[in-house]
Design an enzyme around this catalytic site. Structure first.
Site, mmCIF file in Angstrom:
data_model
loop_
_atom_site.group_PDB
_atom_site.id
_atom_site.type_symbol
_atom_site.label_atom_id
_atom_site.label_comp_id
_atom_site.label_asym_id
_atom_site.label_seq_id
_atom_site.Cartn_x
_atom_site.Cartn_y
_atom_site.Cartn_z
ATOM 1 C CG PHE A 49 -1.916 -1.183 1.208
ATOM 2 C CD1 PHE A 49 -3.102 -1.138 0.485
ATOM 3 C CD2 PHE A 49 -1.586 -2.342 1.902
ATOM 4 C CE1 PHE A 49 -3.962 -2.235 0.483
ATOM 5 C CE2 PHE A 49 -2.425 -3.438 1.896
ATOM 6 C CZ PHE A 49 -3.621 -3.382 1.187
ATOM 7 C CG HIS A 50 4.724 1.390 -0.047
ATOM 8 N ND1 HIS A 50 4.732 0.340 0.836
ATOM 9 C CD2 HIS A 50 5.765 1.150 -0.884
ATOM 10 C CE1 HIS A 50 5.712 -0.484 0.548
ATOM 11 N NE2 HIS A 50 6.364 -0.013 -0.498
ATOM 12 C CB ALA A 51 4.043 4.612 -5.053
#
Ligand code: TYD
Length: 136
Positions: A49-51
């Site tokens: 749940f990240h970039a």
């Protein structure tokens, strides 16, 4: 899809079993600065749940399987990782979520930079806003 590709590694097998070697700058398209692995994931738990703004990574399910959801701000796709001879190259500015870990899954990740929390974008709306800014 922009920002991600599958990489196939040679399996050096003999009568004793199998071996995969991954060399930075050769088998993966960057020098390897960091290795980490995710294991013992509790059933039903999703991660990621990240970039990353700049980080490049290659993820390999060396044992078991999981599903990597990738999102470039326009399209989403899911890649099932279940083969220790296949790596998923994830480039910068790609939102990722990891789902459906099998209890035995060991997800090995090779990265081109040391850990840097300031490289993370952990809020999806900030990610899509950053993508829009880059497109301008
Ligand atoms: P995080 O990146 O949030 O995990 P995931 O995206 O898989 O859900 O990392 C979890 C914790 O581990 C967080 O406290 C940061 C720490 N961490 C490091 O210290 N070094 C690393 O190389 C990584 C990937 C995480």
């Amino acid at each position: 899809m922009l920002g991600s590709d599958l990489v196939k590694f040679d399996i050096r097998g003999d009568e004793r079993g199998s071996l995969v070697a991954v060399e930075g700058g050769n088998d993966v398209p960057f020098d390897i600065a960091r290795v980490y692995y995710v294991f013992g994931t509790v059933e039903g738990v999703s991660r990621g749940f990240h970039a990353h703004r700049n980080l490049r990574q290659v993820a390999i399910a060396v044992q078991g399987s999981c599903t990597m959801l990738l999102d470039d701000g326009h399209d989403r796709r899911s890649v099932h990782l279940d083969d220790p001879s296949v790596g998923l190259h994830i480039g910068p500015m790609t939102w990722r979520e990891m789902h459906d870990f099998t209890p035995d899954c060991v997800l090995l990740v090779l990265a081109n930079q040391p850990y840097d929390e300031s490289d993370y974008i952990r809020v999806y709306e900030e990610f899509t806003a950053a993508i829009e800014t880059l497109a301008r």
